[in-house]
Write a protein that holds these residues in place. Sequence first.
Motif: not given
Length: 152
Positions: A85-89, A92-94, A128-136
Amino acid sequence: MLQRPDAFASRWPRRSLLALGMLWTSPNSLLGLLLGVAGLAFGARMRWQQRERALVVRRWPWGRGGALTLGNVIVHTGERLDTPCLTYAHRAGRCIEPPVSLADHERAHVYQYMLLGPLFLPLYLLCGGVSARNPFERAADRYASSGRGWWP
């Protein structure tokens, strides 16, 4: 095969901590279990996976794909949890990162739940819930790519 007495003693603290973590997060696991049982009539299947330290519910019949961890229960829509699977970052295009194992990512969340217990869900949502900014989520991606660093 008989084990040396010191072999058990050296594993005892780790097993005790894992058992305490599972007990501490059991309210979350109960939610996951209820979610998993709801899917059984629609084709979902359950199996304990020692490596993930979780009851894994596969072929979850609802949702757009992916996985959700609740305590020591992982609910996912696919046939196998160990898929890329792709990472959150990355999503998110980071940055551009290679895919990671979904099983490893979700195992990191299991460890996070075992440490925080009932506090995990409120903290996760506050971060931040389900997002690339969430540290978890970033920590789970880091753990899935390196095998280390599941804590944010």
